[in-house]
Structures are given as structure tokens and as C-alpha cells.
Design a protein around this motif. Structure first.
Motif, mmCIF file in Angstrom:
data_model
loop_
_atom_site.group_PDB
_atom_site.id
_atom_site.type_symbol
_atom_site.label_atom_id
_atom_site.label_comp_id
_atom_site.label_asym_id
_atom_site.label_seq_id
_atom_site.Cartn_x
_atom_site.Cartn_y
_atom_site.Cartn_z
ATOM 1 N N LEU A 72 -29.737 28.607 -19.820
ATOM 2 C CA LEU A 72 -29.251 28.429 -18.448
ATOM 3 C C LEU A 72 -30.418 28.318 -17.476
ATOM 4 C CD1 LEU A 72 -26.278 30.983 -18.384
ATOM 5 C CD2 LEU A 72 -26.154 28.481 -18.489
ATOM 6 N N ALA A 73 -31.456 29.126 -17.729
ATOM 7 C CA ALA A 73 -32.641 29.093 -16.853
ATOM 8 C C ALA A 73 -33.289 27.710 -16.915
ATOM 9 C CB ALA A 73 -33.634 30.167 -17.299
ATOM 10 N N ALA A 74 -33.440 27.176 -18.131
ATOM 11 C CA ALA A 74 -34.047 25.850 -18.293
ATOM 12 C C ALA A 74 -33.157 24.777 -17.676
ATOM 13 C CB ALA A 74 -34.283 25.568 -19.775
ATOM 14 N N ALA A 75 -31.839 24.920 -17.843
ATOM 15 C CA ALA A 75 -30.904 23.938 -17.280
ATOM 16 C C ALA A 75 -31.023 23.904 -15.758
ATOM 17 C CB ALA A 75 -29.472 24.281 -17.694
ATOM 18 N N ALA A 76 -31.142 25.091 -15.151
ATOM 19 C CA ALA A 76 -31.271 25.165 -13.686
ATOM 20 C C ALA A 76 -32.523 24.418 -13.229
ATOM 21 C CB ALA A 76 -31.327 26.625 -13.239
ATOM 22 N N GLU A 77 -33.626 24.585 -13.969
ATOM 23 C CA GLU A 77 -34.864 23.915 -13.570
ATOM 24 C C GLU A 77 -34.755 22.398 -13.785
ATOM 25 O OE1 GLU A 77 -37.142 25.230 -11.834
ATOM 26 O OE2 GLU A 77 -38.900 23.929 -12.027
ATOM 27 N N LEU A 78 -34.039 21.996 -14.842
ATOM 28 C CA LEU A 78 -33.879 20.555 -15.078
ATOM 29 C C LEU A 78 -33.067 19.903 -13.955
ATOM 30 C CD1 LEU A 78 -33.340 20.468 -18.962
ATOM 31 C CD2 LEU A 78 -35.330 19.628 -17.695
ATOM 32 N N ILE A 79 -32.059 20.625 -13.454
ATOM 33 C CA ILE A 79 -31.286 20.101 -12.313
ATOM 34 C C ILE A 79 -32.229 19.925 -11.117
ATOM 35 C CG2 ILE A 79 -29.497 20.653 -10.599
ATOM 36 C CD1 ILE A 79 -27.996 22.172 -12.842
ATOM 37 N N HIS A 80 -33.045 20.941 -10.907
ATOM 38 C CA HIS A 80 -33.993 20.901 -9.787
ATOM 39 C C HIS A 80 -34.974 19.731 -9.945
ATOM 40 C CE1 HIS A 80 -36.629 22.270 -6.645
ATOM 41 N NE2 HIS A 80 -37.615 22.533 -7.479
ATOM 42 N N VAL A 81 -35.534 19.594 -11.151
ATOM 43 C CA VAL A 81 -36.499 18.513 -11.411
ATOM 44 C C VAL A 81 -35.832 17.152 -11.183
ATOM 45 C CG1 VAL A 81 -37.795 17.372 -13.272
ATOM 46 C CG2 VAL A 81 -37.988 19.838 -12.978
ATOM 47 N N ALA A 82 -34.608 16.996 -11.697
ATOM 48 C CA ALA A 82 -33.894 15.721 -11.530
ATOM 49 C C ALA A 82 -33.691 15.422 -10.046
ATOM 50 C CB ALA A 82 -32.541 15.775 -12.248
ATOM 51 N N SER A 83 -33.339 16.457 -9.285
ATOM 52 C CA SER A 83 -33.088 16.225 -7.854
ATOM 53 C C SER A 83 -34.383 15.844 -7.136
ATOM 54 C CB SER A 83 -32.418 17.442 -7.205
ATOM 55 O OG SER A 83 -33.350 18.460 -6.935
ATOM 56 N N ALA A 115 -34.031 10.711 -14.277
ATOM 57 C CA ALA A 115 -33.335 11.775 -13.538
ATOM 58 C C ALA A 115 -31.847 11.799 -13.889
ATOM 59 C CB ALA A 115 -33.526 11.582 -12.031
ATOM 60 N N ASN A 116 -31.242 10.627 -13.981
ATOM 61 C CA ASN A 116 -29.813 10.579 -14.336
ATOM 62 C C ASN A 116 -29.586 11.157 -15.738
ATOM 63 O OD1 ASN A 116 -29.298 9.405 -11.917
ATOM 64 N ND2 ASN A 116 -28.877 7.366 -12.702
ATOM 65 N N TYR A 117 -30.494 10.809 -16.653
ATOM 66 C CA TYR A 117 -30.369 11.346 -18.007
ATOM 67 C C TYR A 117 -30.449 12.875 -17.980
ATOM 68 C CZ TYR A 117 -31.504 13.132 -22.537
ATOM 69 O OH TYR A 117 -31.488 13.914 -23.660
ATOM 70 N N LEU A 118 -31.439 13.400 -17.261
ATOM 71 C CA LEU A 118 -31.611 14.866 -17.222
ATOM 72 C C LEU A 118 -30.343 15.546 -16.712
ATOM 73 C CD1 LEU A 118 -35.266 15.317 -15.891
ATOM 74 C CD2 LEU A 118 -34.411 15.646 -18.224
ATOM 75 N N MET A 119 -29.768 14.990 -15.646
ATOM 76 C CA MET A 119 -28.540 15.574 -15.101
ATOM 77 C C MET A 119 -27.408 15.519 -16.117
ATOM 78 S SD MET A 119 -28.287 17.174 -12.477
ATOM 79 C CE MET A 119 -26.537 17.296 -12.722
ATOM 80 N N ALA A 120 -27.274 14.342 -16.747
ATOM 81 C CA ALA A 120 -26.191 14.166 -17.718
ATOM 82 C C ALA A 120 -26.372 15.131 -18.900
ATOM 83 C CB ALA A 120 -26.166 12.721 -18.214
ATOM 84 N N ARG A 121 -27.609 15.316 -19.303
ATOM 85 C CA ARG A 121 -27.909 16.213 -20.443
ATOM 86 C C ARG A 121 -27.527 17.660 -20.095
ATOM 87 N NH1 ARG A 121 -27.892 17.295 -25.478
ATOM 88 N NH2 ARG A 121 -29.702 18.332 -26.361
ATOM 89 N N VAL A 122 -27.810 18.040 -18.865
ATOM 90 C CA VAL A 122 -27.447 19.398 -18.432
ATOM 91 C C VAL A 122 -25.921 19.553 -18.432
ATOM 92 C CG1 VAL A 122 -27.453 20.975 -16.459
ATOM 93 C CG2 VAL A 122 -29.557 19.821 -17.110
ATOM 94 N N VAL A 123 -25.234 18.556 -17.917
ATOM 95 C CA VAL A 123 -23.764 18.618 -17.896
ATOM 96 C C VAL A 123 -23.251 18.749 -19.335
ATOM 97 C CG1 VAL A 123 -21.643 17.324 -17.369
ATOM 98 C CG2 VAL A 123 -23.544 17.308 -15.743
ATOM 99 N N GLU A 124 -23.819 17.945 -20.242
ATOM 100 C CA GLU A 124 -23.416 17.968 -21.660
ATOM 101 C C GLU A 124 -23.584 19.379 -22.239
ATOM 102 O OE1 GLU A 124 -25.851 15.412 -24.094
ATOM 103 O OE2 GLU A 124 -24.731 15.877 -25.910
ATOM 104 N N LEU A 125 -24.729 19.986 -21.945
ATOM 105 C CA LEU A 125 -25.005 21.323 -22.480
ATOM 106 C C LEU A 125 -24.084 22.389 -21.909
ATOM 107 C CD1 LEU A 125 -28.884 21.579 -22.462
ATOM 108 C CD2 LEU A 125 -27.376 21.670 -24.438
#
Ligand code: FPP
Ligand code: MG
Length: 326
Positions: A72-83, A115-125
Motif C-alpha cells: 500500500l505504501a508503494a502504491a501510494a507513492e506510485l499514484i503520487h509519481v504518476a500525478s 503515468a497512465n500505466y502506473l495509475m492503471a497498475r495501482v488500480v489493478e493491484l
């Protein structure tokens, strides 16, 4: 002492998890621009505040799965990075964290796709946690990211709007920054099955801290050099963003007409002169006072949570935010 050390959090584990999340996706070829960009983005550093908030949130519960909290911590940072990838394209910012922004290192089309991929990957996870009955986790990928986009839209929609109501500025800051920070603490705490009342307090702590963070960010854009920021300084007003320092400076009858004359095709030197005038107008202290109102509310919440050992971690985070100058 670094915040991660004070909190006893190993940042390299967060970085490894961010990389693992992408590498684990077999559909993404090893040599692809996605793999390379993510590796570069992770290596470029960053404060990793949001993952630390997730981990600290989890310390208010009892039943945390360490692996889940790390993901979850990594996912939060990936959302931030994508944004931030999207944000740098929108703001036409060439630098991020002292390095070329991704859209400069590659090109806009590739950066958008990464960025779109990162967001989609987080949603998938995160969706898989819904299947396990942990629906609350989907909030991180759903509500929170919608709010990020909404905040960015509010900002774009009010470019060069010198009559933007204070409430709109605050609401935009809440959507763009505060909600993600609040959600990080909330999700960490919920994953560890913390008491719902505690979860609520942690959310409020993160929200207040996030508001103070964004206001401070808006001040630093005026007061810091590009070298200190690791990104171009003074870009907010250059991009027509009417932030709190500008809103307060507009109350000065001498400054107001100079500010109002700035629009998209104003010569950069002229805007820079106005930026200097705003910086030297004494308005920044007033803005910091506004940010301190949120910091005070956050401190009150730490007191309310002082029966939990982890309240010390909130105090470390509070002090870090309070002393922040970059
Ligand atoms: C930094 O703002 C930007 C944000 C906090 C969020 C931006 C959100 C989007 C672009 C929406 C897209 C979101 C996703 C999840 C794909 P800033 O420009 O004030 O800060 P800076 O000075 O660091 O650039
Ligand atoms: Mg930006």
C-alpha cells in the motif's frame, strides 16, 4: 536526523516494492520505456512522505500484514509519481527533483503513457483487496485519485483568475494534496484494523498537514531558488496559478493592478518583477500564519492520540513539516 530514520522506516524497501510492482507485471517487457522510466523515477529519489504516512498509520492498529502495508505504501507513492508526471507536462516544468522531468527525458506522449500505466497498475493491484473483502483499500485508487484530477482541473480552470474565491483555492489544495496524505494514514490504519475513531483522527491529521504542506509549497515557489527546489522557481504565477501569496498580495492596492496585468502572453521578465515585488511585500508571513492554523489543528490531534505509542511518530512528522524549507 532524517525523517525516515526518526520513524525507523527503511526507504530502500519502499523503493524495491515500487520496482517490484512494475517488474512483476509480465506484460511489461524488461527493456521497455515503462520499466526504464520507473527505474529512473525511483532512483531520482523523493521524500517518500506518502508511503511513510501509510506505514505510520498502520502502527495505530494491531493486525498489520507487513507485506500488505508495504504494498500500500508503494502504491501510494506510485499514484503520487504518476500525478507528478502529468503535473510537469501541464505546468510545462522541465525539472523535477533536480533532474529532467520525464516528459523532457522522453517525450510528452511516452510520459503520458508511463503515468497512465502506473495509475492503471495501482488500480489493478488495489482492486484485488476488494475481492478479499477489504473494500476500503479501493478508496486509495478510486476516490483519492479522482480528487487529485479534480484538484488539478480546478487549478487549470482558474488560471489567471485573480478573483478566485479563497474557498476555491482551499478546496483545490485539499483535492490536490491534502486528501492523498489523509488517505495514506487512513488506509495504513484501516489495513491494521485500527479503531474507527482513531482512523478518523488520523485522516484529519493528514488533511490538516496536507493543507499546511500545499500552502508552504506555494510560499516556497516564491522564496526558494530553483537549485533549492530541484525544479524551476516562481513558476506558479508564470503559469497563471493564483495561490495564497497572490491572493493576499491582491489586497495591496499598489500591487493588485500589477498582478492583474499578468496574463498568458506577458513577458517573463515582467512577471518576474511582480514575483519579486510579492516576495518583498511582507505577505509571506501572513500566508505562513494561515498554514500554521492547519499545523495547530494537526498538533491538537497528536495530543488526542497520545495514549498510542505511535503518536511519537506523528510528532516527528509534524516537526518535519514544520521545519520544511525545500
Ligand atoms: C503538484 O502540484 C501536483 C499534484 C500534487 C497533483 C497533480 C495531479 C494531476 C496532474 C492529476 C493527474 C493525476 C493522476 C493520478 C494521473 P504543483 O504543481 O503545485 O507542485 P510542484 O511545484 O511540485 O510541481
Ligand atoms: Mg507543478
Amino acid at each position: 536526523m532524517k525523517l525516515s530514520e526518526a520513524l525507523n522506516i527503511d526507504i530502500t524497501r519502499i523503493d524495491k516494492e515500487m520496482l517490484r510492482i512494475v517488474k512483476h507485471d509480465r506484460d511489461v517487457p524488461r527493456q521497455s520505456i515503462i520499466q526504464k522510466s520507473v527505474a529512473d523515477l525511483v532512483a531520482s529519489g523523493g521524500k517518500r512522505i506518502r508511503p511513510m504516512l501509510v506505514i505510520v498509520g498502520s502502527r495505530f492498529g494491531q493486525e498489520a500484514s507487513k507485506a500488505q502495508v508495504l504494498q500500500l505504501a508503494a502504491a501510494a507513492e506510485l499514484i503520487h509519481v504518476a500525478s507528478l508526471i502529468h503535473d510537469d507536462i501541464i505546468d510545462e516544468s522541465d525539472m523535477r527533483r533536480g533532474q529532467q522531468a520525464l516528459h523532457k527525458a522522453t517525450d510528452v506522449n511516452k510520459a503520458v503513457h508511463v503515468a497512465n500505466y502506473l495509475m492503471a497498475r495501482v488500480v489493478e493491484l488495489l482492486t484485488k483487496y476488494g475481492e478479499d473483502g477489504q473494500q476500503f483499500i479501493q478508496e486509495l485508487s478510486g476516490i483519492t485519485t479522482s480528487k487529485l484530477c479534480l484538484g488539478e482541473y480546478q487549478q487549470l480552470n482558474n488560471q489567471y483568475n485573480y478573483d478566485i474565491p479563497m474557498e476555491t483555492y482551499l478546496d483545490k489544495s485539499n483535492n490536490k494534496t491534502a486528501i492523498l496524505m489523509a488517505a495514506c494514514l487512513q488506509i495504513g490504519a484501516q489495513a491494521a484494523k485500527a479503531d474507527p475513531k482513531v482512523v478518523e483522527l488520523l485522516y484529519a491529521f493528514g488533511e490538516n498537514l496536507g493543507m499546511a504542506f500545499q500552502i508552504k509549497d506555494d510560499v516556497l515557489d516564491f522564496t526558494q531558488s530553483s537549485a533549492q527546489l530541484g525544479k524551476p522557481a516562481g513558476t506558479d504565477l508564470m503559469n497563471g496559478q493564483v495561490t495564497l501569496p497572490v491572493l493576499y498580495a491582491l489586497q495591496d492596492p499598489e500591487l493588485a493592478p500589477r498582478i492583474r496585468s499578468i496574463h498568458a502572453d506577458t513577458a517573463p521578465e515582467e512577471t518576474q518583477d511582480v514575483i519579486k515585488a510579492i516576495r518583498e511585500s511582507g505577505v509571506m508571513e501572513k500566508v505562513i500564519e494561515r498554514s500554521d492554523v492547519y499545523m495547530d489543528k494537526a498538533r491538537d490531534i497528536i495530543t488526542q492520540l497520545n495514549t498510542y505509542e505511535a503518536h511519537e511518530d506523528l510528532a516527528h512528522i509534524w516537526r518535519y513539516f514544520s521545519a520544511r524549507d525545500h
